[in-house]
Design an enzyme around this catalytic site. Structure first.
Site, short mmCIF file in Angstrom:
data_model
loop_
_atom_site.label_atom_id
_atom_site.label_comp_id
_atom_site.label_asym_id
_atom_site.label_seq_id
_atom_site.Cartn_x
_atom_site.Cartn_y
_atom_site.Cartn_z
CB THR A 27 0.76 -3.51 6.49
OG1 THR A 27 -0.54 -3.48 5.90
CG2 THR A 27 1.41 -2.15 6.39
CG ASP A 28 -2.40 -7.41 3.86
OD1 ASP A 28 -2.68 -6.48 4.63
OD2 ASP A 28 -3.05 -7.66 2.82
CE LYS A 84 -2.69 -4.88 8.36
NZ LYS A 84 -2.82 -4.83 6.92
CB SER A 103 2.66 -7.91 1.42
OG SER A 103 1.71 -7.71 2.44
CD GLN A 104 -3.00 -8.44 -0.95
OE1 GLN A 104 -2.12 -7.84 -0.36
NE2 GLN A 104 -4.05 -7.83 -1.49
CD GLU A 161 -6.60 -27.57 28.25
OE1 GLU A 161 -7.52 -28.30 27.91
OE2 GLU A 161 -6.64 -26.33 28.13
CB THR A 186 -0.93 -0.02 1.24
OG1 THR A 186 -1.81 -1.12 1.08
CG2 THR A 186 -1.75 1.24 1.38
CE1 TYR A 219 -5.98 0.22 -0.04
CE2 TYR A 219 -3.92 -0.27 -1.17
CZ TYR A 219 -4.76 -0.42 -0.08
OH TYR A 219 -4.38 -1.22 0.95
N1 ASP Z 1 -2.80 -5.50 1.04
C1 ASP Z 1 -1.76 -4.55 1.28
C2 ASP Z 1 -0.43 -5.29 1.29
O1 ASP Z 1 -0.12 -5.95 2.23
C3 ASP Z 1 -2.01 -3.83 2.55
C4 ASP Z 1 -0.94 -2.85 2.97
O2 ASP Z 1 0.15 -2.75 2.42
O3 ASP Z 1 -1.21 -2.13 3.96
O4 ASP Z 1 0.26 -5.19 0.36
#
Ligand code: ASP
Length: 327
Positions: free
Chosen positions: A91-92, A164, A60-61, A284, A14, A27
């Site tokens: 961030t993912d 995250k 990054s997904q 457990e 992002t 986006y």
């Molecule tokens: N889907 C985005 C990614 O991980 C989200 C982000 O960068 O915040 O590339």
């Protein structure tokens, strides 16, 4: 005085995202080239002498082990030429890449991951400030003592603990168990703590590998059936991480599949879907009897990274448990 030399390795996300409007939420990640990102940050050229190298351009997904290995080689190749590295990343899955690099780079210079929660075209985008602060963090020699770190939203968190925690908010990254190590304010990075595990030498040398052993995650929930676990075994996965409930507990429908898998030489790690705390040994669940590994304070996605790397050295569950105890 000469400015510190910082290399920015770009992977997308992002922070390099372009939106249709300044206020809307839709986006596409990873569309703005690195040079343009750097130009969009006022004052960056006063902090460091910057070189940009593109490694990937993806949300990054879609992160792959190929990108991890390419980042690793880039840092290895350029380690002598630069004083620090910044990796721009979605961030993912940032926490997984950070932990992979923590365990593999052995880089003596700062390595800092950064991203943004709002696309670069958004109103009050967080990317420019985050990138500025990440360069500052990479240009701070003390950062190297922290291992690989994430610098976002004015705080610095070690790769092992960073998580995250929110789907949309800029303060999404939190240190779930052991705390933030530093903070950034007024052009200065101040460290308040140091993660002891971050100081251990990275034990895994995977630079010559083209791929990592296959490890999957099985999620436990009320009413789960054994099919997901069976599918991983059938597909020849060498390791399975159970994202268990509570203290890493495993549903009775999944249990026999993982019991048999361990008997057949698949390494099974018990983690927890609960965001804080540890999946502790022999609570457990009798891990000693089942030949299962307790992930302790690693969440399932990071336990997966450590299991992949452990499997490059051994398939003995007891030895894998030692890696989990240490790293
Ligand atoms: N889907 C985005 C990614 O991980 C989200 C982000 O960068 O915040 O590339």
């Amino acid at each position: 005085m000469a400015l510190p030399k910082i290399e920015i390795l770009t992977t997308g996300g992002t922070i390099a995202g372009k939106g249709e409007s300044e206020t809307g939420s839709s986006y596409h990640a990873g569309e703005v080239p690195g040079d343009e990102l750097v130009r969009s940050v006022p004052g960056l050229s006063r902090v460091a002498d910057i070189t940009v190298r593109e490694i990937a351009s993806i949300p990054s997904q879609d992160m792959t082990e190929g990108v991890w290995l390419a980042l690793l080689s880039a840092i290895r190749e350029d380690a002598e030429k630069f004083d620090g590295f910044v990796i721009t990343h979605g961030t993912d899955t940032m926490e997984e890449t950070a932990y992979f690099l923590q365990l593999t780079t052995a880089c003596k210079k700062p390595v800092v991951l950064v991203g943004a929660m709002l696309p670069s075209t958004g109103l009050s985008a967080d990317g420019p400030r985050n990138l500025y602060n990440a360069v500052l963090t990479a240009a701070t020699p003390d950062t190297a003592k922290q291992g690989v770190v994430v610098a976002m939203d004015n705080v610095v968190i070690g790769a092992r603990d960073v998580f995250k925690s929110n789907t949309t908010q800029p303060e999404t990254f939190q240190a779930m168990n052991f705390g933030k190590v530093g903070w950034i304010f007024n052009d200065k990075v101040t460290y308040e703590a140091v993660g002891l595990r971050a100081q251990l030498k990275a034990p895994f040398d995977v630079t010559k590998l083209e791929q990592l052993p296959k490890v999957g995650i099985v999620y436990n929930h009320a009413g789960v059936e054994g099919y997901q676990a069976e599918a991983l075994v059938k597909a020849g996965y060498k390791g399975i991480v159970s994202a268990g409930v509570g203290n890493g507990n495993i549903h009775k429908a999944v249990w026999p599949v993982l019991e048999k898998a361990a008997q057949d030489g698949v390494v099974v790690v018990r983690a927890s879907r609960v965001p804080t705390g540890s999946a502790t040994k022999d609570a457990e669940v009798d891990d000693e009897k089942m030949h299962w590994v307790a992930a302790q304070s690693l969440n399932p996605q990071k336990a997966r990274v450590l299991l992949q790397l452990s499997l490059t050295k051994t398939a003995d569950w007891k030895e894998v448990q030692q890696y989990f105890d240490k790293y």
